[in-house]
Write an enzyme that holds these catalytic residues in place. Structure first.
Site, mmCIF file in Angstrom:
data_model
loop_
_atom_site.group_PDB
_atom_site.id
_atom_site.type_symbol
_atom_site.label_atom_id
_atom_site.label_comp_id
_atom_site.label_asym_id
_atom_site.label_seq_id
_atom_site.Cartn_x
_atom_site.Cartn_y
_atom_site.Cartn_z
ATOM 1 N N GLU A 149 0.828 -1.215 0.000
ATOM 2 C CA GLU A 149 0.000 0.000 0.000
ATOM 3 C C GLU A 149 0.860 1.262 0.000
ATOM 4 O O GLU A 149 0.540 2.248 -0.667
ATOM 5 C CB GLU A 149 -0.927 0.004 1.222
ATOM 6 C CG GLU A 149 -2.087 -0.963 1.140
ATOM 7 C CD GLU A 149 -3.203 -0.449 0.254
ATOM 8 O OE1 GLU A 149 -4.183 0.088 0.761
ATOM 9 O OE2 GLU A 149 -3.067 -0.576 -0.985
ATOM 10 N N THR A 195 -6.582 7.851 -4.870
ATOM 11 C CA THR A 195 -6.362 8.126 -3.455
ATOM 12 C C THR A 195 -5.419 9.306 -3.231
ATOM 13 O O THR A 195 -5.662 10.152 -2.354
ATOM 14 C CB THR A 195 -5.802 6.870 -2.759
ATOM 15 O OG1 THR A 195 -6.735 5.799 -2.908
ATOM 16 C CG2 THR A 195 -5.575 7.127 -1.275
#
Length: 358
Positions: A173, A230
């Site tokens: 991530e 994001t």
């Protein structure tokens, strides 16, 4: 009771608290005396589910896994190439994702998983089937990372418990969307997961929160044809927040946790609906989002907010029939107020299992 797990980062002190079933690990001693870990199978496939992160006031510290869509990774052994990771193919991404394992979340997750397994005697080749759209707000990259970690772990008999594999997911991530565990945690573990501590170089501490009577909890997920990366959605976040707003979100975050632990669907819905810090700055970037929120509640939802960084909107109901009505209302609001077509509109339940072999 919440299950408390504290994960030690490599090179730091800490402990991992987890029940570990008996697993078979095959060892291979080379002529030079070095011990290698052999795979116990030549191929392993794993699926990891979509997730809903933030849940309103739970920004970066709350997430849950949901049934329905997800990503699948098939890992195959490459003999004679210890620790090597290759990506053979990616399906369902429209050719947008890199096949370079250092630049793709499944490659990073696989590499870190091999380190957790130990000195392995082989390499791995990965094939990813994307079941989740990119930039959807449903934990797309986390599902890929979780599926890759669990599939690679499975090649060796799953010697690494799921909670420790979160460290591999976090590394993945961090490479693509930031160092946060509110997607990869629930995608691996299932259910609701509270991230108590997650800072680079420090132990990661998670709390798994049981939800009584999960058959009463339904999530309405409406994903419009709009991408909200994001990184871009994080760029608009405020650097400072008023004390009044902070108090509100602390209060609603506490109510959210109380609703989860007591199985109060209405309280969960009302609490996630009342974020006054993150949603107000992100919603204007998603065409029609505020109209979608109001339409959901008017149709019978207890609350509605942005799923993760968006653009997917999530609403909470306790009846699938009401959920179908809410989904229609939310879809119409995206089309009419946001001028956006809708990819998917679904009513799903909590996923209690997380990543699994398929």
């Amino acid at each position: 009771m919440a299950i408390r797990q504290r994960l030690a980062q490599p090179g730091t002190s800490g402990r991992v608290q987890a029940r570990r079933p008996v697993r078979c690990v095959r060892l291979n001693v080379s002529a030079g005396g070095k011990v290698y870990i052999d795979p116990v199978k030549n191929e392993c496939a794993a699926f990891a589910p979509a997730t809903v992160a933030n849940l309103g006031p739970g920004f970066d510290w709350m997430g849950c896994a949901v049934q329905g869509g997800g990503d699948t990774v098939v890992a195959k052994v490459i003999p004679g190439k210890p620790g090597v990771v290759e990506i053979a193919a990616i399906e369902g991404d429209g050719g947008r994702l890199s096949l370079d394992p250092a630049k793709n979340c499944i490659g990073v997750a696989a590499t870190e998983t091999l380190k957790l397994v130990g000195a392995v005697s082989c390499g791995v080749s990965l094939t990813l089937n994307k079941g989740l759209p990119l930039g959807s707000g449903m934990g797309s990259s986390a599902a890929s990372a979780a599926a890759a970690a669990w599939a690679v772990n499975g090649l060796f008999g799953a010697p690494v418990p799921k909670d420790k594999l979160i460290l591999a997911g976090l590394a993945s991530e961090a490479a693509v969307s930031g160092y946060h565990a509110d997607n990869v945690g629930p995608s691996l573990l299932g259910g609701f997961v509270l991230i108590r501590s997650c800072k680079p170089g420090e132990p990661v501490e998670l709390l798994q929160l049981p939800f009584p009577n999960p058959e009463r909890l339904h999530f309405v997920l409406v994903n419009p044809k709009f991408e909200a990366p994001t990184a871009q959605m994080r760029a608009v976040l405020p650097k400072e927040t008023p004390m009044k707003s902070m108090i509100n979100n602390c209060c609603q975050g506490g109510a959210l946790v109380a609703g989860i632990l007591t199985g109060d669907v209405k309280l969960v819905g009302e609490s996630l609906d009342r974020d006054v810090i993150i949603e107000p700055v992100r919603a204007p970037l998603i065409p029609g989002m505020m109209a979608v929120k109001e339409a959901a509640k008017a149709a019978g939802a207890y609350g509605c907010t942005i799923s993760g960084a968006g653009p997917t909107a999530v609403a909470i109901v306790d009846d699938p029939a009401v959920g179908a009505r809410v989904a229609e209302a939310m879809s119409a609001a995206f089309r009419n107020a946001g001028k956006l077509d809708v990819n998917t509109a679904q009513v799903v339940k909590l996923d209690p299992e997380g990543a699994k072999f398929v």
